[in-house]
Scaffold this motif. Structure first.
Motif, PDB file in Angstrom:
ATOM      1  N   MET A  53       0.358  -1.145  -0.142  1.00  0.00           N
ATOM      2  CA  MET A  53      -0.073  -0.029  -0.360  1.00  0.00           C
ATOM      3  C   MET A  53       0.756   1.224   0.275  1.00  0.00           C
ATOM      4  O   MET A  53       0.286   2.127  -0.328  1.00  0.00           O
ATOM      5  N   VAL A  54       2.321   1.266  -0.078  1.00  0.00           N
ATOM      6  CA  VAL A  54       2.848   1.969   0.814  1.00  0.00           C
ATOM      7  C   VAL A  54       2.484   2.990  -0.608  1.00  0.00           C
ATOM      8  O   VAL A  54       3.099   4.210  -0.504  1.00  0.00           O
ATOM      9  N   SER A  55       2.666   2.552  -1.785  1.00  0.00           N
ATOM     10  CA  SER A  55       2.527   3.064  -2.893  1.00  0.00           C
ATOM     11  C   SER A  55       1.925   3.616  -3.854  1.00  0.00           C
ATOM     12  O   SER A  55       1.475   4.189  -5.081  1.00  0.00           O
ATOM     13  N   LEU A  56       0.683   3.006  -3.170  1.00  0.00           N
ATOM     14  CA  LEU A  56      -0.753   3.772  -4.003  1.00  0.00           C
ATOM     15  C   LEU A  56      -2.001   4.743  -3.048  1.00  0.00           C
ATOM     16  O   LEU A  56      -0.894   5.595  -2.162  1.00  0.00           O
ATOM     17  N   VAL A  57      -2.137   5.243  -3.930  1.00  0.00           N
ATOM     18  CA  VAL A  57      -3.086   7.147  -3.849  1.00  0.00           C
ATOM     19  C   VAL A  57      -3.680   6.380  -2.744  1.00  0.00           C
ATOM     20  O   VAL A  57      -4.179   5.885  -3.092  1.00  0.00           O
ATOM     21  N   ARG A  58      -3.526   7.957  -1.802  1.00  0.00           N
ATOM     22  CA  ARG A  58      -4.697   8.139  -0.606  1.00  0.00           C
ATOM     23  C   ARG A  58      -4.227   6.689   0.129  1.00  0.00           C
ATOM     24  O   ARG A  58      -5.210   5.847   0.618  1.00  0.00           O
ATOM     25  N   ARG A  59      -3.148   6.029   0.702  1.00  0.00           N
ATOM     26  CA  ARG A  59      -2.944   4.842   1.305  1.00  0.00           C
ATOM     27  C   ARG A  59      -3.799   4.823   2.902  1.00  0.00           C
ATOM     28  O   ARG A  59      -3.367   3.594   3.027  1.00  0.00           O
ATOM     29  N   GLU A  60      -3.365   5.302   2.849  1.00  0.00           N
ATOM     30  CA  GLU A  60      -4.505   5.745   4.828  1.00  0.00           C
ATOM     31  C   GLU A  60      -5.840   6.192   4.379  1.00  0.00           C
ATOM     32  O   GLU A  60      -6.200   5.943   5.680  1.00  0.00           O
ATOM     33  N   PHE A  61      -6.266   5.850   2.863  1.00  0.00           N
ATOM     34  CA  PHE A  61      -7.650   6.023   3.320  1.00  0.00           C
ATOM     35  C   PHE A  61      -7.820   5.079   2.427  1.00  0.00           C
ATOM     36  O   PHE A  61      -9.722   5.691   1.830  1.00  0.00           O
ATOM     37  N   ARG A  62      -7.599   4.182   2.109  1.00  0.00           N
ATOM     38  CA  ARG A  62      -7.720   2.864   1.319  1.00  0.00           C
ATOM     39  C   ARG A  62      -9.166   2.352   2.077  1.00  0.00           C
ATOM     40  O   ARG A  62     -10.093   2.104   0.783  1.00  0.00           O
ATOM     41  N   LEU A  63      -9.566   2.108   2.636  1.00  0.00           N
ATOM     42  CA  LEU A  63     -10.814   1.199   3.263  1.00  0.00           C
ATOM     43  C   LEU A  63     -11.755   2.891   3.467  1.00  0.00           C
ATOM     44  O   LEU A  63     -12.817   2.267   3.395  1.00  0.00           O
ATOM     45  N   TYR A  64     -11.239   3.860   3.904  1.00  0.00           N
ATOM     46  CA  TYR A  64     -12.706   5.103   3.786  1.00  0.00           C
ATOM     47  C   TYR A  64     -13.049   4.890   2.611  1.00  0.00           C
ATOM     48  O   TYR A  64     -14.343   4.714   2.126  1.00  0.00           O
ATOM     49  N   ASP A  65     -11.911   4.800   0.960  1.00  0.00           N
ATOM     50  CA  ASP A  65     -12.698   4.983   0.564  1.00  0.00           C
ATOM     51  C   ASP A  65     -13.620   3.889   0.414  1.00  0.00           C
ATOM     52  O   ASP A  65     -14.499   4.496  -1.084  1.00  0.00           O
ATOM     53  N   ALA A  66     -13.933   2.911   0.027  1.00  0.00           N
ATOM     54  CA  ALA A  66     -14.493   1.386   0.065  1.00  0.00           C
ATOM     55  C   ALA A  66     -15.333   1.080   0.315  1.00  0.00           C
ATOM     56  O   ALA A  66     -16.487   0.720  -0.010  1.00  0.00           O
ATOM     57  N   LEU A  67     -15.264   2.480   1.531  1.00  0.00           N
ATOM     58  CA  LEU A  67     -16.760   1.773   2.857  1.00  0.00           C
ATOM     59  C   LEU A  67     -17.594   3.293   2.114  1.00  0.00           C
ATOM     60  O   LEU A  67     -18.644   3.245   2.272  1.00  0.00           O
ATOM     61  N   ALA A  68     -16.717   4.861   1.800  1.00  0.00           N
ATOM     62  CA  ALA A  68     -17.499   5.750   1.114  1.00  0.00           C
ATOM     63  C   ALA A  68     -18.751   5.789   0.317  1.00  0.00           C
ATOM     64  O   ALA A  68     -19.451   7.016   0.276  1.00  0.00           O
ATOM     65  N   LYS A  69     -18.246   5.418  -0.559  1.00  0.00           N
ATOM     66  CA  LYS A  69     -19.170   5.043  -2.076  1.00  0.00           C
ATOM     67  C   LYS A  69     -20.908   4.263  -0.864  1.00  0.00           C
ATOM     68  O   LYS A  69     -21.684   3.237  -2.249  1.00  0.00           O
ATOM     69  N   GLY A  70     -21.238   4.379  -0.199  1.00  0.00           N
ATOM     70  CA  GLY A  70     -22.792   4.627   0.202  1.00  0.00           C
ATOM     71  C   GLY A  70     -23.280   3.266   0.087  1.00  0.00           C
ATOM     72  O   GLY A  70     -24.170   2.417   1.030  1.00  0.00           O
ATOM     73  N   PHE A  71     -22.063   1.869   0.911  1.00  0.00           N
ATOM     74  CA  PHE A  71     -22.425   0.879   0.523  1.00  0.00           C
ATOM     75  C   PHE A  71     -22.842   0.091   1.859  1.00  0.00           C
ATOM     76  O   PHE A  71     -23.347  -0.233   2.522  1.00  0.00           O
ATOM     77  N   LEU A  72     -22.492   1.560   3.815  1.00  0.00           N
ATOM     78  CA  LEU A  72     -22.604   0.698   4.962  1.00  0.00           C
ATOM     79  C   LEU A  72     -23.782   1.311   4.767  1.00  0.00           C
ATOM     80  O   LEU A  72     -24.971   0.639   5.569  1.00  0.00           O
ATOM     81  N   ASP A  73     -24.598   2.193   4.437  1.00  0.00           N
ATOM     82  CA  ASP A  73     -26.171   2.266   4.064  1.00  0.00           C
ATOM     83  C   ASP A  73     -27.043   1.350   3.479  1.00  0.00           C
ATOM     84  O   ASP A  73     -28.132   1.534   4.535  1.00  0.00           O
ATOM     85  N   GLU A  74     -26.842   1.525   2.481  1.00  0.00           N
ATOM     86  CA  GLU A  74     -27.040   0.630   1.878  1.00  0.00           C
ATOM     87  C   GLU A  74     -27.786  -0.522   2.462  1.00  0.00           C
ATOM     88  O   GLU A  74     -28.620  -1.128   2.059  1.00  0.00           O
ATOM     89  N   HIS A  75     -26.700  -0.906   3.047  1.00  0.00           N
ATOM     90  CA  HIS A  75     -27.479  -2.169   3.593  1.00  0.00           C
ATOM     91  C   HIS A  75     -27.794  -2.027   5.140  1.00  0.00           C
ATOM     92  O   HIS A  75     -28.315  -3.619   5.685  1.00  0.00           O
ATOM     93  N   GLY A  76     -27.619  -0.631   5.597  1.00  0.00           N
ATOM     94  CA  GLY A  76     -28.580  -0.553   6.961  1.00  0.00           C
ATOM     95  C   GLY A  76     -27.713  -1.013   8.346  1.00  0.00           C
ATOM     96  O   GLY A  76     -28.132  -0.999   9.045  1.00  0.00           O
ATOM     97  N   PHE A  77     -26.055  -1.143   7.644  1.00  0.00           N
ATOM     98  CA  PHE A  77     -25.068  -0.924   9.260  1.00  0.00           C
ATOM     99  C   PHE A  77     -26.168  -0.374  10.225  1.00  0.00           C
ATOM    100  O   PHE A  77     -25.311   0.831   9.951  1.00  0.00           O
ATOM    101  N   GLU A  78     -25.710  -0.717  11.727  1.00  0.00           N
ATOM    102  CA  GLU A  78     -25.674   0.604  12.804  1.00  0.00           C
ATOM    103  C   GLU A  78     -24.234   0.075  13.157  1.00  0.00           C
ATOM    104  O   GLU A  78     -23.958   1.412  13.884  1.00  0.00           O
ATOM    105  N   TYR A  79     -23.968  -0.588  12.812  1.00  0.00           N
ATOM    106  CA  TYR A  79     -22.493  -0.369  13.905  1.00  0.00           C
ATOM    107  C   TYR A  79     -21.429  -1.569  12.548  1.00  0.00           C
ATOM    108  O   TYR A  79     -21.613  -2.546  12.269  1.00  0.00           O
ATOM    109  N   VAL A  80     -20.419  -1.037  13.041  1.00  0.00           N
ATOM    110  CA  VAL A  80     -18.980  -1.804  12.437  1.00  0.00           C
ATOM    111  C   VAL A  80     -18.068  -1.726  13.038  1.00  0.00           C
ATOM    112  O   VAL A  80     -17.574  -0.845  13.462  1.00  0.00           O
ATOM    113  N   PHE A  81     -17.426  -3.120  13.619  1.00  0.00           N
ATOM    114  CA  PHE A  81     -16.101  -2.956  14.300  1.00  0.00           C
ATOM    115  C   PHE A  81     -15.207  -2.847  13.025  1.00  0.00           C
ATOM    116  O   PHE A  81     -15.281  -4.090  13.033  1.00  0.00           O
ATOM    117  N   ILE A  82     -13.861  -2.503  13.033  1.00  0.00           N
ATOM    118  CA  ILE A  82     -13.045  -3.209  12.577  1.00  0.00           C
ATOM    119  C   ILE A  82     -12.212  -3.394  13.613  1.00  0.00           C
ATOM    120  O   ILE A  82     -11.633  -2.768  14.766  1.00  0.00           O
TER     121      ILE A  82
END
Ligand code: ATP
Ligand code: MG
Length: 282
Positions: A101-130
């Motif tokens: 991941m070191v050489s990837l763009v937005r390496r600190e935000f890879r998970l953020y970007d993957a979850l930010a596309k409405g995924f959590l609300d589409e599924h109706g999640f109330e809690y996410v534990f990482i």
């Protein structure tokens, strides 16, 4: 990014009960009717095992999500134990991710970007534990850039607070540079052995130092808790009436009932109770 509570479970000290706490708080909340997602960010894959998620090498997992090789939707699995409990598993492939991941763009935000596309609300999640690995590297940073809340499990043992100062420093740094919303919303005392004076001392010391952000419910040391992973289950599913399971159920309800502990502008990363907040405000 969503109406769900996103909670990172972190402590760079190994074996303090991060994974056990992540999966059992998740299982308890799911059993109470909340829709819950566990994201396994530890290449050991212990959280995936505990919720019964397949995680052989090559399975779509947090590794592919972080690298952009699959979507969160591709990687999500439902737990065989509870249709409210979901998991994005971790495979051993994740072991190389910090370097890749070191050489990837937005390496600190890879998970953020993957979850930010409405995924959590589409599924109706109330809690996410990482669930994080025992380090403060890029995987833990990826968890902390997309969560508001951090829960720190602290084992009631010698050296319990070892490294916690460093963890607090990292949280402050992430608040400053990457995610201003990040704060500690809970400290959970784990593996409490009521027969020893030491456990009591550690618990008192932690409460003195951190105050009301420490959850009132304490997790006892219990053989059932340590047996459960061997059956690919959380203790909440393996033996719901055991002391360990009941403690996690109580802690989960406490977490739900009290909600988030917002950070105080002057105390920085540490969440404080509404009462203490009022006190500080004078
Ligand atoms: P790592 O840093 O390796 O990811 P961790 O912080 O996730 O570890 P766990 O894997 O949750 O810690 O717990 C460490 C060990 O202690 C495991 O074998 C687990 O089964 C056991 N354990 C955790 N909580 C309890 C408890 N309350 N009673 C007895 N054993 C426990
Ligand atoms: Mg773990």
């Amino acid at each position: 990014m969503s109406s769900a509570r996103l909670i990172t479970i972190a402590n760079q000290k190994g074996g303090v009960g991060k994974t056990t706490s992540a999966v059992n708080l998740a299982a308890a909340l799911a059993a109470d009717g909340h829709k819950v997602l566990v994201i396994d960010l530890d290449p050991q894959g212990n959280a995936s095992t505990a919720v019964g998620a397949a995680h052989a090498s090559g399975t779509d997992s947090s590794y592919e999500v972080l690298l952009g090789d699959c979507t969160a939707n591709d990687a999500i699995q439902v737990s065989p134990e509870d249709s409210n409990l979901f998991c994005i598993p971790a495979t051993i492939d994740l072991a190389g991710a910090e370097i890749e991941m070191v050489s990837l763009v937005r390496r600190e935000f890879r998970l953020y970007d993957a979850l930010a596309k409405g995924f959590l609300d589409e599924h109706g999640f109330e809690y996410v534990f990482i669930d994080c690995p025992p380090s403060l590297g890029l995987l833990t940073i990826n968890a902390m850039t997309c969560s508001d809340e951090v829960i720190i499990p602290i084992q009631c043992e010698y050296y319990a607070l070892e490294g916690v100062g460093q963890l607090l420093g990292n949280i402050s740094m992430i608040r400053e540079h990457l995610n201003p919303e990040l704060h500690i919303s809970g400290i959970l005392l784990t593996m409490f052995d009521a027969r020893t004076k030491l456990a009591e001392q550690v618990a008192n010391e932690v409460r003195e130092q951190f105050g009301a952000v420490v959850l009132g419910n304490v997790i006892p040391r219990s053989v059932r808790v340590s047996e459960a992973p061997g059956f690919g289950k959380t203790v909440v599913h393996y033996d719901p009436s055991s002391t360990g399971a009941m403690a996690y159920i109580a802690a989960a309800r406490e977490l739900h009932k009290r909600g988030d502990y917002p950070p105080h502008p002057t105390t920085g990363a540490i969440g404080v109770s509404p009462e203490i907040y009022a006190e500080l405000e004078g």
